[in-house]
Write an enzyme that holds these catalytic residues in place. Structure first.
Site, PDB file in Angstrom:
ATOM      1  N   VAL A  58      38.249  39.078  32.113  1.00  0.00           N
ATOM      2  CA  VAL A  58      36.842  39.044  32.509  1.00  0.00           C
ATOM      3  C   VAL A  58      36.364  40.468  32.780  1.00  0.00           C
ATOM      4  CG1 VAL A  58      35.241  38.296  34.320  1.00  0.00           C
ATOM      5  CG2 VAL A  58      37.014  36.719  33.517  1.00  0.00           C
ATOM      6  N   ALA A 103      36.999  44.635  36.229  1.00  0.00           N
ATOM      7  CA  ALA A 103      37.558  43.617  35.331  1.00  0.00           C
ATOM      8  C   ALA A 103      38.707  42.914  36.036  1.00  0.00           C
ATOM      9  CB  ALA A 103      38.073  44.264  34.052  1.00  0.00           C
ATOM     10  N   LYS A 104      39.147  41.836  35.490  1.00  0.00           N
ATOM     11  CA  LYS A 104      40.376  41.189  35.967  1.00  0.00           C
ATOM     12  C   LYS A 104      40.870  40.266  34.873  1.00  0.00           C
ATOM     13  CE  LYS A 104      42.953  41.227  39.715  1.00  0.00           C
ATOM     14  NZ  LYS A 104      43.112  42.330  40.680  1.00  0.00           N
ATOM     15  N   GLY A 105      42.158  39.977  34.914  1.00  0.00           N
ATOM     16  CA  GLY A 105      42.706  39.067  33.916  1.00  0.00           C
ATOM     17  C   GLY A 105      43.908  38.358  34.462  1.00  0.00           C
TER      18      GLY A 105
END
Ligand code: NAD
Length: 414
Positions: A58, A103-105
């Site tokens: 994201v 962001a992150k994932g």
């Protein structure tokens, strides 16, 4: 009902927007994630059967630069959690003044259930699936819960093999052998230590008499015990997913580290009495440092918390309801987006070193980290005093205002 971190993140943003009289259009942009990629990650397990895991990457916002944020492997992950973590990364990078968006994932998986070969296959396939989004100018992943420097090395290699040349700057938190930075592995913990020192000083509390309890003994909580001990604090309790240990006279950082290496957990350490995770959160101490999961401090336990100060090393450990209770009770909460920003700060240093192919010594890294953390603390405190708001609102106001300024200066495309 489990608290929803995305709702918490939105309510924090809305609160900051109100304090800033933020333009409604800019506010609306910031309430949305810029892009969300959902990926299916199939791997062949050791028994020959193919299993498909779900993952995400994201991007919340890129107004201030490329996206930055960790990759989490956890069995309970869900999209709202990834979105919240991405938004918090946006504010975090702005608060410490580094030129990134958030962001992150992650992947819905318990990495402990996989063999090393399966973990490598999962990581490489996940990296291949998110390849269109990542890159040193686009989005630079890093470790988070359930991932480590080996996993970063596999992501770096997968990306490099795909583009045809080595690109160390595509991820941070890598091993030193492939372009990692000195000081990165303990950077989040070190940043928490600097913020703890600044908070105690501001509160007029002596470091020497301060009793600290830490929830979580991973990449963040683990190194923190020794760092706080060096600062002069007495660490009275620590825990991990299996339980905790408490000693009102203080736990030995070295003793716990040695026991953890052998036993794989801090639970059962003989240097103190056994406690549960829930007991750790409400133990008699001056400073409580949640360094594990989000939504740990809730309306269920906030009334029973005995610490005077909470320093959030984990992302999102306090629900908005608990925040209200802490404010009413006069408990100072130093928020995650300030307190745990040491990791992303040294990740930024790592990226800068990779791009320049010129590496710094550890003292230089730590000195630069200290300068940035102490300045961020002063900046957030300044907003808190000027606007007469709690530290979390002040930190969010500062982060949001910097992102909004970048967004407005760039203008709305097209
Ligand atoms: P990690 O996987 O290395 O460690 C997590 C720790 O929490 C482990 O000790 C685990 O046993 C413990 N834990 C898990 N569930 C628990 C539970 N229910 N109760 C108590 N303990 C539990 O993860 P990490 O990298 O140390 O991350 C911890 C937190 O810090 C996360 O919120 C993460 O987003 C945040 N954070 C990490 C970094 C980083 O650089 N790694 C940077 C900023 C913030």
């Amino acid at each position: 009902m489990t608290p929803n971190p995305w709702k918490a993140a939105l309510s924090q943003l809305d609160g900051a927007a109100a304090k800033l009289n933020l333009d409604p259009g800019v506010h609306d942009v910031l309430r949305h994630c810029k892009r969300i990629l959902t990926v299916a990650v199939p791997i062949r397990r050791e028994d020959g059967i193919t299993h498909v895991y779900t993952g995400w990457r994201v991007h919340h916002n890129t107004s201030r630069g490329p996206c930055k944020g960790g990759v989490r492997y956890h069995p309970d992950m869900h999209l709202d959690e990834v979105k919240a973590l991405a938004m918090w990364m946006t504010w975090k990078c702005a608060i410490v003044g580094i030129p990134y968006g958030g962001a992150k994932g992650g992947v819905v998986v318990d990495p402990k259930d996989l063999t090393r070969r399966e973990l490598e296959a999962l990581t490489r396939r996940y990296a291949a699936e998110i390849l269109p989004l990542i890159g040193p100018e686009r989005d630079i992943p890093a470790p988070d819960m359930g991932t480590d420097e080996q996993i970063m090395a596999w992501i770096m290699d997968t990306y490099s093999m795909n583009v045809g040349y080595s690109v160390p700057g595509v991820v941070t938190g890598k091993p030193l052998a492939v372009g990692g930075s000195r000081g990165r592995s303990a950077a989040t913990a070190r940043g928490v230590m600097y913020v703890t020192g600044a908070t105690l000083k501001h509160r007029g509390m002596s470091v020497e008499d301060t009793r600290v309890a830490i929830q979580g003994y991973g990449k963040v909580g683990g190194p923190m015990v020794a760092l706080l001990e060096d600062l002069g604090c007495v660490v009275v309790a620590v825990s991990d997913v299996n339980g905790g240990v408490y000693n009102p006279r203080g736990l030995s950082a070295r003793g716990i580290a040695e026991y953890r290496t052998q036993a794989g957990t801090v639970a059962g350490f003989s240097g103190g009495e056994t406690i549960s995770n829930e007991e750790l959160l409400t133990i008699d101490c001056d400073v409580l440092i949640p360094a594990a999961l989000e939504s740990q401090l809730t309306e269920e336990n906030a009334e029973r918390v005995r610490a005077k100060v909470i320093i959030e090393a984990a992302n999102g450990p306090t629900t908005p309801e608990a925040d209200e209770i802490f404010e009413e009770r006069g408990i100072l909460v130093v928020p995650d987006i300030l307190a745990s920003s040491g990791g992303v700060t040294v990740s930024y240093f790592e990226w800068v070193q990779d791009l320049q192919a010129y590496f710094w010594d550890e003292d230089e890294v730590n000195d630069k980290l200290r300068t940035i953390m102490e300045q961020a603390y002063v900046d957030v405190l300044g907003v808190a005093e000027e606007k007469k708001v709690r530290m979390r609102t002040a930190a969010t106001v500062l982060g949001v205002s910097r992102v909004a300024e970048a967004h407005t200066t760039r203008g709305l495309f097209p």
